[in-house]
Each structure stands twice: as C-alpha cells, then as structure tokens.
Design an enzyme around this catalytic site. Structure first.
Site, PDB file in Angstrom:
ATOM      1  CG  ASP A  97     -29.052  29.809 -61.967  1.00  0.00           C
ATOM      2  OD1 ASP A  97     -29.269  31.038 -61.993  1.00  0.00           O
ATOM      3  OD2 ASP A  97     -29.000  29.109 -62.998  1.00  0.00           O
ATOM      4  CD  GLU A 159     -28.436  33.505 -67.410  1.00  0.00           C
ATOM      5  OE1 GLU A 159     -28.432  33.791 -68.622  1.00  0.00           O
ATOM      6  OE2 GLU A 159     -27.447  33.000 -66.845  1.00  0.00           O
TER       7      GLU A 159
HETATM    8 ZN   LIG Z   1     -25.025  35.220 -65.539  1.00  0.00          ZN
END
Ligand SMILES: [Zn+2]
Length: 455
Positions: A97, A159
């Site tokens: 992501d 993340e």
């Molecule tokens: Zn990163």
C-alpha cells in the site's frame, strides 16, 4: 566475519545475474506503481485489492505457495517456498500500500505514472515500498531453481494506514512467518553509495493536555491582572517541557548515543530548512538528538483564533503534544513521566488533565551475531563499502510487533530509500543505481545465509 561463506566468484555471479534481471524487475515495479493502492479509507480500496493480487501473482511466478489474507483490514500477501533440507529460513517483509499522493499540482509528473529522470524513477510507491517488494522478488529470481534458504514473503497492505490488523495477522498466521532472520525492507541507506542497516528507531507518545483556570470566560478589563487565563497558563506549562538549551526537561526519560557518522550542522540546516539565525536546540551530536534522545513538540492547540479574538480571559485551552522517545524507552512509562511533569508544573494552580492518545515502541536491534555478520558482508559485497549503523528519528511501530512475536529471530531493517527519496511527499523517487545494489545485497544475503555452517 565469515568472509569465506561465499567465494568472490560466486558473489560476482550473483551481481551479474541481478544485472541481467534488472530490466524486468524495473518493468514489474512500474506495473505496481501504476496501481494507486492508497490504503487510507477515503480512497478506492479495490485498488489495494488489485495490488495485493499483482504482488501475489509475482510471487506465484517464482514458485511460491501464495495466499492473500484479510483479517479485518487491507489484504496482505503471504508466500512461501521451502529451501534445502535443514537450511535457515528467512522472512522478507515489505508493504504494497502507499500514502495518498497529496495535491497532483505538487508533482512534476503524475504520481501513478512512473517516470525516469536523471537516474531516478518518480512515482508514489516507486520507493516506499513497492521497490521493497521488488527487491524481494529480485532476490528470489536471482536464485530461481536453487533457493539457498527457505523463504517466506510477507507483503502487508496497510502499513501506511497504521497496520491495525497486523497483530491479528501475526496471531493467526504468525507461525508461517517465523524464521531465523526477518528482513524488513521499509527504510533506507545513509547516502548514495553508502549503505546502512537501520538499527534504531524512536518510539512515540501523543497526548492531549487540557488547562482550565475559570468557570467561564470573563472580561479581560474587569478581571485581567488578578485572574489567570487558560491560554497563558497553557503556554507556561508547555514552555516548562524544555530547558534553556532546548533539551527535554521531563526527568527520567531514556537517552542514548548515536554512532559517529558524518553529519554536520550545515547539512542539517539545509535538510530541515532552518532559517538563518535560528539556532539548534538540545545538546549532544545532532544525530544523537535526532535518533537517540527524546524530543517534544506541540503539534496543535485549541485556543481562540486571532480572527475571533476578543478582550476575554479564556477559561480553557488545550494542546496536542507529541513526544519522540529513545529507542529503548518503554512508551507507557514515558507517558507517565510526561504526565507527572505536566501535573507538577501547572502554573498558578491551574487545573491540568493529560490524556494519552497513542503510543508506539521504538526499536533497538540486537545487531550482532552470525545473521548480522552476513548482512553486513552482503552490503559490503553490493556496494564495495561497509554499511554503517544508522538510526531513524521516526517510528515504524509494527516492528515492535515483530520483535514481540519472534524474539528469537534476527530482525534486519533495510530499504531502498536515500536522502532524496521524499517518501510520503510529492515527487517521491527511487535511485535506480542504488536499487540494483539493494537487490544484489539481498540476493547475496540469502546465499550467504544458505552457506553458513549448519548447527
Ligand atoms: Zn514504507
């Protein structure tokens, strides 16, 4: 150092192999960058699903047994391929992501259209962290058909959105991620041509401080001079958080010392945009201040705005305070020290309350032992120079989840970024020459681990 784990010829063969692979690695990276996999909830989450599928397909093509797992958050990809009988196992982490692109107008070229300029590939995620994903794929490709170690690849999908479901993923699927070494490719190197292992990260605490001095706001002409206003009280309270030199004045917090690296005040001024004549705060080397000592910043305040101001003593005011912590500091304990300081320093008996909003642990690697020796040797093989130990002043909060879940594993934090990467900002980019070295280092590392004498 086990310099003899691989012969110079074997290392050269890996360099050559990676060089042959780079055009396809680059093409696959560009395909990933074209998928706008922003994990923040206001963006189209079908794109995050698409990028998980694209990563899964890249791993399947390398022969891994792949599963996409969703545990209440964004899709993560877990792939595994056995190594030779009795060989060590390695888990390779990255995330697929990305951060939101921000304002398109701030980008010189469209964020999701990868573009090369001056040896750098520009695009959101071109470095953070799709190049981390591709470094793992490149290392697998370099050993296609004869993987020297068992490998599990774990590519997270949230993340950049706080890794909220990571604890559940580790709880449910953690047995598949257990390994002798865990490579977390989400950081960077010290400079172009100067590799680094990230061995410390700071932790953090964020809290809200509220100050009340009056039952209700009152006329400043009639009561000013005898009754304290909450804004002034809050400002005095916040001012007590630093000493005259600008060091954090909260007592009892951990402090450490950074490695001696070349980093002078001129470079810091340039990189931070510090205005001429404005001095630095704190004491100790600049890197110690940035990486190993606590820092405190007021990041927001609720006070009457200048536009709406009237001649009034404010009854209440609030501030949000962010504290960065030395890598070894336990965050809850740090919060208690901060709260005690704030309550102790309440000016004029003002009512002070402090609420914890968020906290995260830092990271201080146990950067010794055979796995770290092989990691350092691999970086030296790729760059021709020994890696330095570097800290990062920010946090990668999920690393503490790995440390807690896999206390026996050597956790190695690497990455593709360099000081000009601008991860999270406009015009994020990847230095392509350095990227090849990252891929070489990882491929050599797998070979070196596989060549270690077995216990
Ligand atoms: Zn990163």
């Amino acid at each position: 150092m086990t310099d003899d784990a691989l012969t110079p010829d074997q290392i050269q063969q890996i360099r050559n192999r990676v060089a042959e692979l780079m055009p396809q690695v680059r093409a696959d990276l560009e395909e990933l960058v074209r998928i706008p996999s922003v994990s923040a909830s206001s963006f189209d989450q079908s794109q995050v699903a698409r990028s998980a599928e694209a990563v899964a397909e890249l791993l399947r093509r390398e022969g891994l047994d792949v599963e996409i797992v969703v545990e209440g958050g964004r899709p993560a990809v877990i792939g595994h391929l056995d190594g030779p009988e009795g060989a060590p196992t390695v888990t390779l982490y990255a995330h697929h992501d990305v951060q939101p692109p921000g304002d398109d107008a701030d980008w010189d070229t469209p964020p999701f259209e990868p573009t090369e300029r001056d040896g750098r590939l520009y695009g959101r995620g071109a470095a953070d962290d799709k190049a981390g994903v591709m470094a793992h794929v490149a290392a697998l490709r370099a050993h296609a058909g004869s993987l020297p170690v068992g490998v599990t690849v774990f590519v997270e999908g949230e993340e950049e959105y706080g890794s909220a479901s990571l604890p559940t993923i580790l709880e449910k699927h953690g047995h598949r991620l257990a390994a002798d070494a865990i490579v977390i490719a989400d950081s960077g190197n010290w400079a172009i041509g100067e590799p680094a292992l990230t061995t410390t990260l700071r932790g953090g605490v964020r809290c809200v401080v509220r100050v009340e001095t009056l039952d209700h706001s009152v006329h400043s002409g009639m009561f000013g001079g005898a009754a304290p206003d909450a804004v002034t009280a809050l400002i005095r309270l916040l001012a007590s958080l630093h000493d005259e030199e600008g060091n954090v004045a909260v007592q009892g917090l951990d402090e450490g010392t950074a490695a001696e690296l070349d980093y002078d005040e001129a470079r810091f001024r340039e990189e931070s945009g510090l205005l001429d004549g404005v001095g630095l705060i704190g004491s100790g080397s600049i890197l110690t201040r940035l990486w190993n000592k606590p820092s405190i910043t007021t990041i927001g305040m609720d006070v009457t705005s200048v536009d709406k101001a009237s001649n009034t003593l404010a009854a209440r005011a609030a501030a949000k305070v962010s504290m960065r912590l030395a890598p070894t500091q336990e965050p809850q304990a740090a919060f208690e020290l901060l709260r005690a300081h704030l309550l102790d320093h309440a000016p004029w008996g003002a009512k002070v309350t402090v609420d914890l909003e968020e906290h995260g642990s830092g990271f201080a690697a146990d950067a010794d032992g055979p796995v770290y020796d092989e990691a350092r040797a691999s970086f030296a093989d790729a760059w021709g120079t020994e890696p330095v130990d570097m800290g990062v002043g920010g946090s990668i909060p999920f690393i503490s989840d790995f440390v807690a879940r896999f206390p026996e594993a050597s956790i190695i934090v690497t990455g593709v970024e360099d000081p000009d990467t601008r991860a999270h900002g406009a015009n994020e980019s990847l230095h392509l020459g350095e990227f090849e070295k990252v891929c070489v280092a990882e491929a050599v590392f797998l070979a070196r681990l596989g060549a270690l004498p077995r216990a």
